[in-house]
Design a protein around this motif. Structure first.
Motif, PDB file in Angstrom:
ATOM      1  N   GLU A  66       0.871  35.659  27.729  1.00  0.00           N
ATOM      2  CA  GLU A  66      -0.385  36.136  28.307  1.00  0.00           C
ATOM      3  C   GLU A  66      -0.584  35.561  29.704  1.00  0.00           C
ATOM      4  O   GLU A  66      -0.977  36.271  30.643  1.00  0.00           O
ATOM      5  CB  GLU A  66      -1.553  35.738  27.407  1.00  0.00           C
ATOM      6  N   LEU A  67      -0.313  34.268  29.859  1.00  0.00           N
ATOM      7  CA  LEU A  67      -0.454  33.638  31.168  1.00  0.00           C
ATOM      8  C   LEU A  67       0.535  34.227  32.167  1.00  0.00           C
ATOM      9  O   LEU A  67       0.207  34.439  33.335  1.00  0.00           O
ATOM     10  CB  LEU A  67      -0.235  32.128  31.044  1.00  0.00           C
ATOM     11  N   LEU A  68       1.751  34.506  31.707  1.00  0.00           N
ATOM     12  CA  LEU A  68       2.762  35.090  32.578  1.00  0.00           C
ATOM     13  C   LEU A  68       2.345  36.481  33.037  1.00  0.00           C
ATOM     14  O   LEU A  68       2.497  36.839  34.211  1.00  0.00           O
ATOM     15  CB  LEU A  68       4.098  35.136  31.846  1.00  0.00           C
ATOM     16  N   ARG A  69       1.809  37.285  32.118  1.00  0.00           N
ATOM     17  CA  ARG A  69       1.343  38.629  32.491  1.00  0.00           C
ATOM     18  C   ARG A  69       0.206  38.537  33.505  1.00  0.00           C
ATOM     19  O   ARG A  69       0.178  39.291  34.491  1.00  0.00           O
ATOM     20  CB  ARG A  69       0.888  39.392  31.240  1.00  0.00           C
ATOM     21  N   GLU A  70      -0.718  37.613  33.295  1.00  0.00           N
ATOM     22  CA  GLU A  70      -1.828  37.444  34.236  1.00  0.00           C
ATOM     23  C   GLU A  70      -1.320  37.018  35.611  1.00  0.00           C
ATOM     24  O   GLU A  70      -1.780  37.514  36.645  1.00  0.00           O
ATOM     25  CB  GLU A  70      -2.806  36.399  33.706  1.00  0.00           C
ATOM     26  N   GLN A  71      -0.359  36.101  35.621  1.00  0.00           N
ATOM     27  CA  GLN A  71       0.157  35.619  36.901  1.00  0.00           C
ATOM     28  C   GLN A  71       0.861  36.723  37.667  1.00  0.00           C
ATOM     29  O   GLN A  71       0.718  36.844  38.888  1.00  0.00           O
ATOM     30  CB  GLN A  71       1.090  34.432  36.672  1.00  0.00           C
ATOM     31  N   ALA A  72       1.643  37.530  36.966  1.00  0.00           N
ATOM     32  CA  ALA A  72       2.324  38.636  37.637  1.00  0.00           C
ATOM     33  C   ALA A  72       1.318  39.628  38.210  1.00  0.00           C
ATOM     34  O   ALA A  72       1.484  40.133  39.332  1.00  0.00           O
ATOM     35  CB  ALA A  72       3.271  39.333  36.664  1.00  0.00           C
ATOM     36  N   ALA A  73       0.261  39.907  37.450  1.00  0.00           N
ATOM     37  CA  ALA A  73      -0.767  40.831  37.932  1.00  0.00           C
ATOM     38  C   ALA A  73      -1.477  40.259  39.166  1.00  0.00           C
ATOM     39  O   ALA A  73      -1.716  40.974  40.149  1.00  0.00           O
ATOM     40  CB  ALA A  73      -1.770  41.127  36.824  1.00  0.00           C
ATOM     41  N   GLU A  74      -1.810  38.978  39.124  1.00  0.00           N
ATOM     42  CA  GLU A  74      -2.502  38.364  40.262  1.00  0.00           C
ATOM     43  C   GLU A  74      -1.597  38.275  41.486  1.00  0.00           C
ATOM     44  O   GLU A  74      -2.079  38.293  42.624  1.00  0.00           O
ATOM     45  CB  GLU A  74      -3.020  36.987  39.871  1.00  0.00           C
ATOM     46  N   ALA A  75      -0.282  38.201  41.264  1.00  0.00           N
ATOM     47  CA  ALA A  75       0.645  38.188  42.396  1.00  0.00           C
ATOM     48  C   ALA A  75       0.707  39.544  43.079  1.00  0.00           C
ATOM     49  O   ALA A  75       1.112  39.644  44.238  1.00  0.00           O
ATOM     50  CB  ALA A  75       2.036  37.778  41.921  1.00  0.00           C
ATOM     51  N   GLY A  76       0.309  40.600  42.340  1.00  0.00           N
ATOM     52  CA  GLY A  76       0.285  41.936  42.923  1.00  0.00           C
ATOM     53  C   GLY A  76       1.129  42.963  42.207  1.00  0.00           C
ATOM     54  O   GLY A  76       1.245  44.101  42.671  1.00  0.00           O
ATOM     55  N   CYS A  77       1.718  42.595  41.059  1.00  0.00           N
ATOM     56  CA  CYS A  77       2.545  43.545  40.316  1.00  0.00           C
ATOM     57  C   CYS A  77       1.687  44.601  39.624  1.00  0.00           C
ATOM     58  O   CYS A  77       0.623  44.285  39.083  1.00  0.00           O
ATOM     59  CB  CYS A  77       3.365  42.826  39.249  1.00  0.00           C
ATOM     60  N   THR A  78       2.169  45.817  39.624  1.00  0.00           N
ATOM     61  CA  THR A  78       1.612  46.887  38.802  1.00  0.00           C
ATOM     62  C   THR A  78       2.468  47.000  37.549  1.00  0.00           C
ATOM     63  O   THR A  78       3.688  46.994  37.632  1.00  0.00           O
ATOM     64  CB  THR A  78       1.643  48.226  39.554  1.00  0.00           C
ATOM     65  N   THR A  79       1.828  47.085  36.385  1.00  0.00           N
ATOM     66  CA  THR A  79       2.578  47.247  35.142  1.00  0.00           C
ATOM     67  C   THR A  79       2.294  48.619  34.560  1.00  0.00           C
ATOM     68  O   THR A  79       1.133  49.037  34.477  1.00  0.00           O
ATOM     69  CB  THR A  79       2.212  46.160  34.115  1.00  0.00           C
ATOM     70  N   VAL A  80       3.356  49.318  34.179  1.00  0.00           N
ATOM     71  CA  VAL A  80       3.235  50.635  33.570  1.00  0.00           C
ATOM     72  C   VAL A  80       3.979  50.618  32.244  1.00  0.00           C
ATOM     73  O   VAL A  80       5.130  50.174  32.170  1.00  0.00           O
ATOM     74  CB  VAL A  80       3.830  51.736  34.478  1.00  0.00           C
ATOM     75  N   ALA A  81       3.309  51.073  31.196  1.00  0.00           N
ATOM     76  CA  ALA A  81       3.945  51.153  29.875  1.00  0.00           C
ATOM     77  C   ALA A  81       4.752  52.436  29.797  1.00  0.00           C
ATOM     78  O   ALA A  81       4.194  53.529  29.654  1.00  0.00           O
ATOM     79  CB  ALA A  81       2.892  51.103  28.777  1.00  0.00           C
ATOM     80  N   ASP A  82       6.051  52.330  29.945  1.00  0.00           N
ATOM     81  CA  ASP A  82       6.930  53.494  29.878  1.00  0.00           C
ATOM     82  C   ASP A  82       8.342  53.004  29.580  1.00  0.00           C
ATOM     83  O   ASP A  82       8.728  51.907  29.997  1.00  0.00           O
ATOM     84  CB  ASP A  82       6.907  54.274  31.196  1.00  0.00           C
ATOM     85  N   ARG A  83       9.100  53.817  28.868  1.00  0.00           N
ATOM     86  CA  ARG A  83      10.483  53.490  28.571  1.00  0.00           C
ATOM     87  C   ARG A  83      11.390  54.247  29.538  1.00  0.00           C
ATOM     88  O   ARG A  83      11.354  55.480  29.597  1.00  0.00           O
ATOM     89  CB  ARG A  83      10.833  53.867  27.131  1.00  0.00           C
ATOM     90  N   ILE A  84      12.191  53.530  30.266  1.00  0.00           N
ATOM     91  CA  ILE A  84      13.101  54.153  31.222  1.00  0.00           C
ATOM     92  C   ILE A  84      14.353  54.616  30.486  1.00  0.00           C
ATOM     93  O   ILE A  84      14.965  53.855  29.729  1.00  0.00           O
ATOM     94  CB  ILE A  84      13.465  53.173  32.349  1.00  0.00           C
ATOM     95  N   VAL A  85      14.733  55.866  30.719  1.00  0.00           N
ATOM     96  CA  VAL A  85      15.887  56.440  30.016  1.00  0.00           C
ATOM     97  C   VAL A  85      17.074  56.664  30.946  1.00  0.00           C
ATOM     98  O   VAL A  85      18.205  56.818  30.475  1.00  0.00           O
ATOM     99  CB  VAL A  85      15.500  57.757  29.315  1.00  0.00           C
ATOM    100  N   ALA A  86      16.864  56.686  32.261  1.00  0.00           N
ATOM    101  CA  ALA A  86      17.971  56.876  33.194  1.00  0.00           C
ATOM    102  C   ALA A  86      17.551  56.434  34.591  1.00  0.00           C
ATOM    103  O   ALA A  86      16.389  56.593  34.984  1.00  0.00           O
ATOM    104  CB  ALA A  86      18.421  58.332  33.219  1.00  0.00           C
ATOM    105  N   VAL A  87      18.512  55.865  35.312  1.00  0.00           N
ATOM    106  CA  VAL A  87      18.320  55.526  36.722  1.00  0.00           C
ATOM    107  C   VAL A  87      19.417  56.218  37.511  1.00  0.00           C
ATOM    108  O   VAL A  87      20.605  56.088  37.189  1.00  0.00           O
ATOM    109  CB  VAL A  87      18.381  54.005  36.966  1.00  0.00           C
TER     110      VAL A  87
END
Length: 253
Positions: free
Chosen positions: A60-81
């Motif tokens: 939870e703390l790690l997720r909060e820190q990443a968000a405060e650093a400026g990361c956007t999080t999207v719930a999605d499964r990547i199937v190809a790059v």
């Protein structure tokens, strides 16, 4: 178009995101599953926690820190790059960058990014359209990388367990951060160190404050220290009632 797309929201992925976002790179974390660390009953070998720490509280703390650093999080499964030049399904923001970047096809939508960090153990199937170099390890595959986490494909990196690093939280955090710094370097972003120094540390030697560094006076240091202690008090004041996730192969009946 994002500067950095990180596939995987566990310890390696979010640690990478903290560094890329703090360096000023627009960062998205694409994550469909919880971190494998959620299976841990009590995290006891992470430096800085002499009595250990509940793994779910740490996450939870790690997720909060990443968000405060400026990361956007999207719930999605990547199937190809795929290289963006070979997949015109996404029209990213045009800003004059000469870097073509990549398209990340998700189950919900597609994303464009100049650089991709894979941190999604044990899933690496989405990398098969790219010749990154995967090696079978038991029933899974790891991605072959240089020491910096760079793969055989320019602009694609791998961090943590997927890069065949040891299966330990502190190693995942450190490797994710190291790989992020390689991506920052390759982006040619002005960067010296991510370092908060006391006032005068650089300027007292007639030096400009280097890129990504900061000088703060004692009042600001105390303010940040109080805020940090308050955040930890709040996070650790009560037990975390969320139970560890059991291994999927264990029969729960």
């Amino acid at each position: 178009m994002y500067d950095i797309a990180i596939v995987g929201g566990g310890v390696a992925g979010r640690s990478a995101g903290i560094f890329t976002a703090r360096a000023g790179l627009e960062t998205v974390i694409l994550s469909a599953d919880e971190s494998i660390l959620a299976r841990n009953a009590h995290l006891e070998n992470y430096p800085g926690f002499p009595g250990g720490v509940d793994a779910r509280t740490y996450l939870e703390l790690l997720r909060e820190q990443a968000a405060e650093a400026g990361c956007t999080t999207v719930a999605d499964r990547i199937v190809a790059v795929t290289p963006r030049a070979e997949n015109p399904s996404v029209t990213p923001r045009e800003d004059g960058s000469p870097e073509a970047g990549f398209v990340l096809e998700g189950e919900n939508e597609s994303y464009a990014a100049r650089r991709v960090i894979a941190a999604s153990w044990p899933d690496s199937e989405y990398l098969t359209p790219l010749d990154v170099g995967r090696r079978q390890r038991g029933s899974k595959h790891v991605v072959q990388t240089a020491e910096t986490g760079r793969t055989a494909v320019d602009g694609v990196y791998a961090a943590g367990r997927i890069a065949d690093e040891p299966h330990q939280a502190i190693v995942a955090a450190g490797h994710g951060s190291k790989v992020a710094l390689a991506a920052v370097q390759d982006s040619e972003t002005a960067f010296y160190h991510d370092w908060v120094a006391p006032a005068g540390y650089f300027t007292g030697r007639d030096r400009d404050v280097p890129p990504a560094c900061e000088e703060i006076d004692d009042a600001e240091r105390r303010r940040r220290d109080e805020r940090a202690r308050e955040r930890l008090r709040d996070a650790l004041a009560e037990p975390n009632d969320e139970r560890p996730t059991m291994h999927p192969n264990v029969d729960r009946d």
